[in-house]
Write an enzyme that holds these catalytic residues in place. Structure first.
Site, PDB file in Angstrom:
ATOM      1  N   LYS A 193       0.836  -1.207   0.000  1.00  0.00           N
ATOM      2  CA  LYS A 193       0.000   0.000   0.000  1.00  0.00           C
ATOM      3  C   LYS A 193       0.876   1.265   0.000  1.00  0.00           C
ATOM      4  CE  LYS A 193      -3.562  -2.580  -0.097  1.00  0.00           C
ATOM      5  NZ  LYS A 193      -4.422  -3.159   0.902  1.00  0.00           N
TER       6      LYS A 193
HETATM    7  C1  PLP Z   1      -5.442  -4.095   1.400  1.00  0.00           C
HETATM    8  C2  PLP Z   1      -6.914  -3.958   1.387  1.00  0.00           C
HETATM    9  C3  PLP Z   1      -7.716  -4.316   2.484  1.00  0.00           C
HETATM   10  C4  PLP Z   1      -7.208  -5.053   3.684  1.00  0.00           C
HETATM   11  O1  PLP Z   1      -6.126  -4.536   4.314  1.00  0.00           O
HETATM   12  P1  PLP Z   1      -5.200  -5.451   5.254  1.00  0.00           P
HETATM   13  O2  PLP Z   1      -4.330  -4.444   5.908  1.00  0.00           O
HETATM   14  O3  PLP Z   1      -4.469  -6.394   4.382  1.00  0.00           O
HETATM   15  O4  PLP Z   1      -6.098  -6.152   6.223  1.00  0.00           O
HETATM   16  C5  PLP Z   1      -9.072  -4.059   2.410  1.00  0.00           C
HETATM   17  N1  PLP Z   1      -9.616  -3.504   1.320  1.00  0.00           N
HETATM   18  C6  PLP Z   1      -8.891  -3.180   0.240  1.00  0.00           C
HETATM   19  C7  PLP Z   1      -9.560  -2.557  -0.931  1.00  0.00           C
HETATM   20  C8  PLP Z   1      -7.522  -3.398   0.236  1.00  0.00           C
HETATM   21  O5  PLP Z   1      -6.810  -3.094  -0.861  1.00  0.00           O
END
Ligand code: PLP
Length: 399
Positions: A193
């Site tokens: 991210k």
């Molecule tokens: C990465 C992501 C999540 C979940 O995040 P985590 O930190 O991996 O639990 C939820 N929704 C979207 C759209 C994502 O890209």
């Protein structure tokens, strides 16, 4: 010749679709916290939260242990509970819908717009019933959904809107930052991210009551945390809600604070890379980038393209495999949530239920995008996708 047929791959070294960037100061900062008194729930959590709230232009930011925990906490604060229906997109990571189930409510999918792949407000409206309690939008690839329409539906039907902004840190819609438009918004700090804490997440809101409930929820539903009790010299903490341990540690928060200080530069680089891709694929009749609406400035967590399968003699699966053979780490975002066996078995979804999401899924490929990619890396990706797709141009059809 294609690498999959024994030719030389476009790159020697595998290029992943996303990757974290930590510098020496990041690592030193984390080490310093590890040498200190507080490994968890210390002053650095608050420091990260207040800087995040300021950066995102919201009153409150509450750090949690993942993006999934953030979605769960937001769903809890929104009051989603059994008997409620919550509308969301089928073309998202499963966690966006799972958090509705965690609360005992029912996810109701509304199909996406075929051009932006964001949830369609028209489809949302069709799914609203007397049981509908909220909407969770997901800003696909970092492009904000049509929030004016979503918010006016919310006002009309008294719904809570949660932005799953995990793709959209720093994106803007009509000049407004993602995460500031709905009632609550969620972020993830997974390594691919925009910023990372290893695992981690954040809920943001400008509602003080909800912020308080989320602070309790991430700490077993208790009214105080151990540091507050320590300071006050008290042992009593009332558990007033059924919460979880969704805390983010102090050393992760230190990393988050450092990463946040660099996020504007990394978003700038993501936008540059997306622009290079856009430019290269503009004239292609094989590769279609998603449509970006003029009111949006996405921050590009991922860069998806849609393959024009009418021009190709193979499907996405072959292109995916051949791109990997060229050492380009393509990916697919996402297999629609309703197609997962859990959802299929529990709710009886059938192929064709959400045709726009399903059609996009057949054609989607995510190309690498992350701030440390060099211009050469970007050119390698472009070269490889052109090499692979042109190999399969449907030139044999009329013979
Ligand atoms: C990465 C992501 C999540 C979940 O995040 P985590 O930190 O991996 O639990 C939820 N929704 C979207 C759209 C994502 O890209």
């Amino acid at each position: 010749m294609l690498a999959s047929l024994g030719g030389t791959p476009v790159r020697k070294k595998f290029l992943p679709y996303g990757r974290q960037h930590l510098d020496d100061t990041d690592i030193e900062t984390v080490s310093n916290i590890l040498r200190g008194d507080w490994l968890t729930t210390g002053p650095t959590v608050e420091k990260f939260e207040s800087s995040f709230a300021a950066w995102n232009n919201v009153e409150y930011a509450i750090a949690v242990s993942s993006g999934t925990a953030a979605l769960h906490a937001a769903s809890f604060a929104a009051g989603f509970t059994s008997g409620d229906e919550v509308i969301t997109s089928p073309l998202t990571f499963a966690a966006t819908a799972n958090c509705i189930l965690y609360q005992g409510a029912s996810p109701v999918f509304a199909d996406v717009d075929p051009n932006t792949l964001c949830i369609s407000p028209k489809e949302i409206e069709k799914k609203i019933t007397s049981k509908t309690k909220g909407i969770i939008v997901m800003h696909y690839a970092g492009q904000p959904c049509e929030m004016d329409q979503v918010m006016s539906l919310a006002e009309e039907y008294k719904l809570v809107v949660i932005e799953d902004a995990c793709h959209a840190m720093g994106s803007t819609y009509k000049g407004k930052q993602a995460g500031t438009i709905g009632h609550l918004a969620c972020y993830s700090f997974h390594p691919v991210k925009h910023i990372t804490t290893g695992e981690g997440g954040m809920v943001v809101t400008s509602n003080d009551e909800w912020a308080k409930r989320i602070r309790g929820f991430r700490n077993h539903g208790m009214s105080t945390n151990s540091r507050q009790r320590n300071k006050a010299g008290e042992w009593v903490s009332d558990m007033s809600d059924l919460g979880y341990n969704y805390r983010l540690s102090d050393f992760q928060s230190a990393l988050g604070f450092r990463q946040l200080s660099k996020v504007n530069d990394s978003i700038k680089r993501r936008r540059e890379i997306a622009q290079s891709y856009d430019k290269s694929f503009k004239k292609s009749n094989i590769l279609e980038p998603i449509t970006v609406m003029p009111e949006n400035n996405p921050s590009w967590h991922i860069y998806p393209i849609l393959l024009n399968l009418n021009t190709l003699s193979v499907g996405r699966k072959e292109i995916y495999k051949d791109m990997r053979a060229e050492n380009i780490g393509v990916n697919v975002h996402y297999r629609p949530v309703h197609m997962h066996s859990y959802y299929k078995h529990r709710f009886g979804y059938l192929p064709g239920d959400f045709p726009n999401a399903e059609n996009a899924y057949d054609r989607l490929l995510t190309l690498p995008i992350f701030p440390q990619m060099t211009d050469q890396d970007v050119q390698d990706v472009i070269k490889a996708i052109e090499k692979v797709s042109s190999h399969y141009i449907h030139k044999y059809r009329d013979i």
